[in-house]
Structures are given as structure tokens and as C-alpha cells.
Write a protein that holds these residues in place. Sequence first.
Motif, PDB file in Angstrom:
ATOM      1  N   GLU A 312       0.802  -1.202   0.000  1.00 12.53           N
ATOM      2  CA  GLU A 312       0.000   0.000   0.000  1.00 12.53           C
ATOM      3  C   GLU A 312       0.830   1.243   0.000  1.00 12.53           C
ATOM      4  O   GLU A 312       0.530   2.214  -0.683  1.00 12.53           O
ATOM      5  N   GLN A 313       1.849   1.214   0.764  1.00  8.08           N
ATOM      6  CA  GLN A 313       2.554   2.466   0.949  1.00  8.08           C
ATOM      7  C   GLN A 313       3.852   2.516   0.162  1.00  8.08           C
ATOM      8  O   GLN A 313       4.774   3.217   0.508  1.00  8.08           O
ATOM      9  N   GLU A 314       3.906   1.734  -0.883  1.00 11.94           N
ATOM     10  CA  GLU A 314       5.130   1.740  -1.687  1.00 11.94           C
ATOM     11  C   GLU A 314       4.778   1.828  -3.152  1.00 11.94           C
ATOM     12  O   GLU A 314       3.743   1.351  -3.593  1.00 11.94           O
ATOM     13  N   VAL A 612      -0.798   9.604   1.536  1.00  5.28           N
ATOM     14  CA  VAL A 612      -0.621   8.215   1.943  1.00  5.28           C
ATOM     15  C   VAL A 612       0.287   8.126   3.167  1.00  5.28           C
ATOM     16  O   VAL A 612      -0.040   7.504   4.165  1.00  5.28           O
ATOM     17  N   ASN A 613       1.428   8.788   3.024  1.00  7.68           N
ATOM     18  CA  ASN A 613       2.385   8.682   4.131  1.00  7.68           C
ATOM     19  C   ASN A 613       3.070  10.020   4.283  1.00  7.68           C
ATOM     20  O   ASN A 613       3.757  10.492   3.378  1.00  7.68           O
ATOM     21  N   LEU A 618       7.151   7.197  -0.614  1.00  9.56           N
ATOM     22  CA  LEU A 618       6.540   5.999  -1.177  1.00  9.56           C
ATOM     23  C   LEU A 618       7.562   5.210  -1.992  1.00  9.56           C
ATOM     24  O   LEU A 618       7.503   4.000  -2.101  1.00  9.56           O
ATOM     25  N   ASN A 660       0.743   3.215  -7.549  1.00  8.58           N
ATOM     26  CA  ASN A 660       0.661   3.703  -6.175  1.00  8.58           C
ATOM     27  C   ASN A 660       1.098   5.145  -6.046  1.00  8.58           C
ATOM     28  O   ASN A 660       0.676   5.864  -5.134  1.00  8.58           O
TER      29      ASN A 660
END
Lengths: 715, 107
Positions: A312-314, A612-613, A618, A660
Amino acid sequence: MPVKGAEKKTTQPVAGGVPTQRRLSQLPRQSIITGFRDDDQDFGNMPDLSDEALRPVRPDDQLKLTDAELNEEHTRILTARNPQAAENIVRFSYKDRTFKPIPQVDQLAVHFQLDGNLIHRDSEEGKRQLVRDIGEQALGEVETTPTKAAVTEGEPTTKEGEDEDEEKPKKPTGPAGKGKKLTNQFNFSERASQTYNNPCRDRETFVEQTPRSVFTDNVSQWSIFDAYNEDFDQQQKAKEKEHKKVAVKKDDERKKKFVVAEQTGDDMAKLARSKSASISLKILERMINQNTFDDIAQDFKYWEDAADEYREQEGSLLPLWIFQYDLTKKLACTNLAWNTRYTDLFAVSFGSYDFLKQSRGMFLIYSLKNPSFPENIFITDTGVMCLDFHPNHPNLLACGFYDGSVAVYNIADEYKRPKYQSTARNGKHTDPVWQVRWQKDDLDGNLNFYSISSDGRIVCWTLVKSDLMYIDVVQLKLEKPATEPDEGIPLATLGCGTCFDFNKQQDYLFIAGTEEGKIHKCSKSYNNQFLDTFDAHHMAVYAVRWNTFHPKIFISCSADWTVKIWDINFKDPLFVYDLGSAVGDVTWAPYSSTVFAACTADGKVYVFDLNVNKYEPLCEQIVVQKKRTKLTHIVFNQNFPIILVGDDRGNITSLKLSPNLRKKPKVKKGQEAPEGPEAENAKLDKILALIRDPDDTKNKSISAQQTSTVPATTS
Amino acid sequence: MAAEGGEAETQQKEESKRHTYPLVRTCDMNDELKTECMELCVTACEKFSQNNESAARMIKETMDKKFGPTWQCIVGEGFGYFIEHEVKSLLYMFFGGTTAIIVWKCA
């Protein structure tokens, strides 16, 4: 008496029925046939012969029998028994001690016996005789030769003659010494032989018919006459021509040579330079390139990293084409710019960041459709440090040079000279121009652009007809040093500007970064004063960019390894990221207000998505092959999900962003996905709201504050 | 009249002189073959100027001997013909102002 005497003579046992031996004259009558009456009656069978002479005469000694005896039937049986053989021979058997009759008595009666004088040649006697004969033969030969002359001798001659006769039949039959071969019907030899016949072989061939053609004509006296006349006339004409030819020959020869040479040379060159040919060649080149880089082209269009579903976070960056050019191998890429109208066209400027090693510069126009060779090449005397396409006129390119001059090129021009160039007299900078930016046309409709340079000036250039006119917009003045000189007028020293960016919504507003690490908020209207100053970094600020959507957020990167995100109203950065190496460039993504990418001097590209982060990238990826390649610039493409990264070896790498990295926020079912700048703004605001303290007053103060209450997040 | 007649005569003589040389109308042969054949025809016609048959015989037989069998030859002053000849083996010429000779090879 005579009768009795006759009876006596022919006395024979009557019993037994054995036929008596009678006189020859009677024997034929009393022959084999039984029951045959004999004697007198027999006479009756004979032809009646009245002659007394023919009557049979009874001999005197004939047996006289009574009629009864004569009529007696005597049976005669024909058997194979020998009448002479004894019937009851007995022999004494010692075993039985009696006389026993022999069961079978030999009935053989030999009537005639003659001994022959033939002997088989293989029997002993025969062999002995043969040997004897051969011996005689040899003797005969020996004798004949010396005695051939002496023929008159009697016995020997006859003997010799005999021998010769014997020899003659012998000689042809076989060689002496071997067994004789007698040629006769019982012993002969055949001779035959079969000669060897060579095998036959068939050969066939088919010959082509000789070429023939048909010929036909009619000949007559008048046709012959006419033909001769014609021929005569032709001959006359030929004679006349010859006279003329000699004079003209010389001139012709010279002319011919020239014409021929030109033609051959020109054709190919003309063909190559002709417009239609160049277009076709260009298309052909692109086709070849497409074929060569077919897989990359497919990836560019269609490949989406499937792994992104699971992490998800990459995200990841897929390397696509690498743009290289021979002459730029020693130069560093100093700036990248996409063309505003043609989405596959981009310009790259090359120069050198090294103060000591300064050489020529160039900038290239590349197209994604032809990754192997640039579309256009412009070579300049000094390094090109920056360039920018005009938003409305995609053929106009403004560039700034290391020597401080700026120029405007028309890339559609055939001549690779700038359309406008600033000179020493014309207000060129005294230090390298780090950035140029086109602005909207001014009130008069003239094109204008801004440039910033290390000499501390931000200049506005206007293209007026065929001239370039400059106006100093801002001077980056340094703050006064702590220690003031006692004497003299304090001269305002100028800082070195490295980058600037104009606000997209409020055109007059722009921010400029300096070598000292400060970022100034300026306005086009105010020449001398900054609206605001941020103590952004400890080292030179390499890039400042306004957010694509949000009017108040901008990002800056610096040589001090950090990337910071600011709100124009707040003194302190909202986000600070430490990337571990000098950050060459940072840029916002055109499709999202929360995505940005940065490139560092250790060859890595970082992509962040605040949605996202907030704290971690990412994607963090090395994109260059060789180590110690510094990445100098990075840009997003407006239409495609690719980024271009330039490095200091003269290569430009294109990378595709994985899904992503270009996410849009998840939407609840039923609702429409909010798009457009407002949504992006709202998105960013939401994030910012989480960051900021409810205590806003302190942050809004203009004066610099050392202590920060805002929980500036670090990573 | 006489002068004119004389002139006409001289003209005729000239013309006849003009037209005596051998004029090749059609020739399909190689050069050397052609020259030999031409010379042969001229020789034959001069030798047998009265008798076309003998001339033709001589030509045909000599060609057969020299260049192989199946040559045909016609010598005459007025005839029409339709023949099939092997390629590169045809000679059709005029000679002496009145005679036409055609020589060809065909099996």
C-alpha cells in the motif's frame, strides 16, 4: 518184327502224361494245343490230298498205337519248370539226422552261354591292360620318330603302322600321361563359354530446338532497282554528314563531360535534402526506433506494476528510455523542460556546474518518439544553465547561460542562432543565470521573461520587435551584517539568487531562493523590498516550487540534504525531510497536490505522497547505472505518468510511475470522485490541519522565531 | 536527239555501274560469317551468271561444307518467298542490278 522193333526204340513211360519225344514229323501236330486229336484223324485236318505222292508216308519205325490209345487224351500243362531238373533231391541234414528234400530245386536251364572279352577299364585287369597299352604307345612313338625314314622294314613297319593307327585316334582325345579319353557317343565332352557382356545403359537427352524465325519477301526487277537507288541516296547523305561532323565534334565533347558530372553528384544530395525526403526519413527513423525500443514503448503505454496492489505504501519507478548524446557525455544536465504544446517534446540544457571546468554548452530538443537521437541540437559557447518554453509559443525557448547572458531561440529556425541575445551592454548578468521563466505578455503584447542570477538581480526581459530590453525587477539584498563598518556608506551587498518560482494563481507573487539559504517572498510591483523572508536552509537553495493547486504551499530543496514544505503564511516549514544527500531538485506532480518528487546527488529519486504517508517516501530508488552520478533535475510530464531525471553525466533517464505513486484518494461508493483543483486543495488542507497546532498565532508572526511550537515532523 | 540519247545511255551505264555492287538487304549473321557468305555469293554469281541453278548449287554446297549442313539457297530475278530460318543464319542480298540471292540455314 520191324513193328516191334519200332516200338522198342521209342519206348517211353506212358504214365505221367509227360509228352513223349516223338519224331520231328509228328511233333508239330502234337503240339501245345491240348485235346488235339492226333494220328489218323489229324490227317483228316490236312487238306484232302488225293495224290498219293502227297500222302504222308508212315515211317517204319513209327510207334503203332491202338485207336483207344490214340484217342486217349493227354493233358499237357505249360509250366516254367525245367523238365530236366530233378524233382526230389534230398540232402542229409546233420541237425535233424535225416535226409530232407530240398525245398526248392533250381529250375534254371541254360540254353546258351557265351563268354565275352570286354573288361571294365577300372577293374584290375583293365587297368593292367591300359598300362600295358600306354607303354606300347610310348614305345611306338619312340620308334616312329627315328624309324620314320626307314619305311621299308617289314614287320616293324606294319607294327608301327598299327601303332600309328592306334595313336591317331588316341592323340586327339587327350594328352599322353593322363587317362585316355575316347570320343564316342558314350563318352564325350562339350565345350562352351560365356563371354562377359558389358551391361547396357540408356542415355537420353532432349535438345532444345534451335531458334528460328520466319522471313518473307517478294523480289522483282523493279524492287531491286529501287533498293539500289535508295542505297545510293543514303550513301550520299552519309558523305555530307561526315563533312559537318568533323567541325562540330570538338565542342560537343567538352560540354558533355560537365553535364554528366553534375548530374550524378547532385541527384543524391538533392534527394536527401529535399523536404519530402527528410520527412520520410524522419518517419522512417522513428519507426526503426519504435521497433528497437518496442518493449519500452509498450511498457510506457501499458505496463502497470501489479505489485502495487499488495504494497500500500510503496511504489516503484520503471526505467524507460535513456536519452544520451555523444557530445553531452562530459556535460551535466542543467535543466529540463517539457514543451507546452507537444507533449512528447522536451528540451534539455547542458552545461557544467563546476566552476573551474567551463567549456561550451548546448541544449537539445528530444522527442519521446525517437529516443536515440535528439530532434534538434543547439551548440553554444558557454554552458546553458536553464531554459524554458513559452506556454503559448511552443517554438520559443528562453535560456540563460553561465556567462550571464540570456537568449531566446526559435527552435523551428534552421539557423541555430538565437533570435535575441543579451549582451554586456544590454544588461546581461555578471554571473551565471540560474533560472529563466516566461511570463504572460505585458500590456503592449510583448513577450517577456524573468531571469535570476548569482549577481543578485532578478531581471525582466521584454522582446520588443527585434530587441531585448531589460528591467531590473528585484535586487536580492542581503541583510545587514551584525557588525557595521564605522566609516563609509554601508553598501548593500547582494545575495546570490539560485531559483525562483511564480505563483500560479497570483502572478505578481513569486518566491526566490538564494545561495545563503534564504527564501524571499517578492512581488513584481515592489522593487526594493521583499514581502517576506524565510530562513529556509543552511546551504544554497537549489529549487523552490509552488504547489500546483494550493496557492499557499511551496516546497524547497537545498544542498543541506533537506526538503521542506512551507506555507507562505508561516515561518516554519510544515514538513521537513532529510534525504541523506544534497537534493538537486524537487518538483510537485501535476496531477495531485500531495505528490512530489525529489532527486539527490547519490543517484536516488524520492517520491512522496502526503496523502498516503506523511513521513516517508513511497518510493526511494536509484535510477542511474554508474555510481557517483549526481541527479541534477527532475520534471513530471503533464500528460503521461513519467518523470525525466537528468544527471551530471549528460544522460536523461525517463521513468514510469507505478500506480501507487499516482493515486487519487479512495472514494466512497456512490459519490463522485472529486476532481479539480478545489478537491486537491481540500485534500491538502485536511492534511495540513492535522499537522498544525490549534495555536496558530505564534506561527503567523512575521518576525523570525527560533523556537517552533509546531510539531515539525522529521524523518 | 543523239546527244540526248547519248546522255541517256551514259546515265544508264552509270546507273548500271552503280547497281552492280552487292547490296545486302537483310543479314542476320555474325560478321565473319556474313563476309564469307557474301564473297561466296558474289563469286558464284559471277561464275554462273547464265545459270542460276548452278550458282545456287555452288553456294549451298560450299556453305554446307564450311558451316555445317542444311543450308538452303535461292538465286533468281523475281520470286516471292516465305521461309523459316534459324536465327543468326540468314542472308538476303542483291547483286548485279538484277539478281537476288537468299541464303538461310534450316534443318
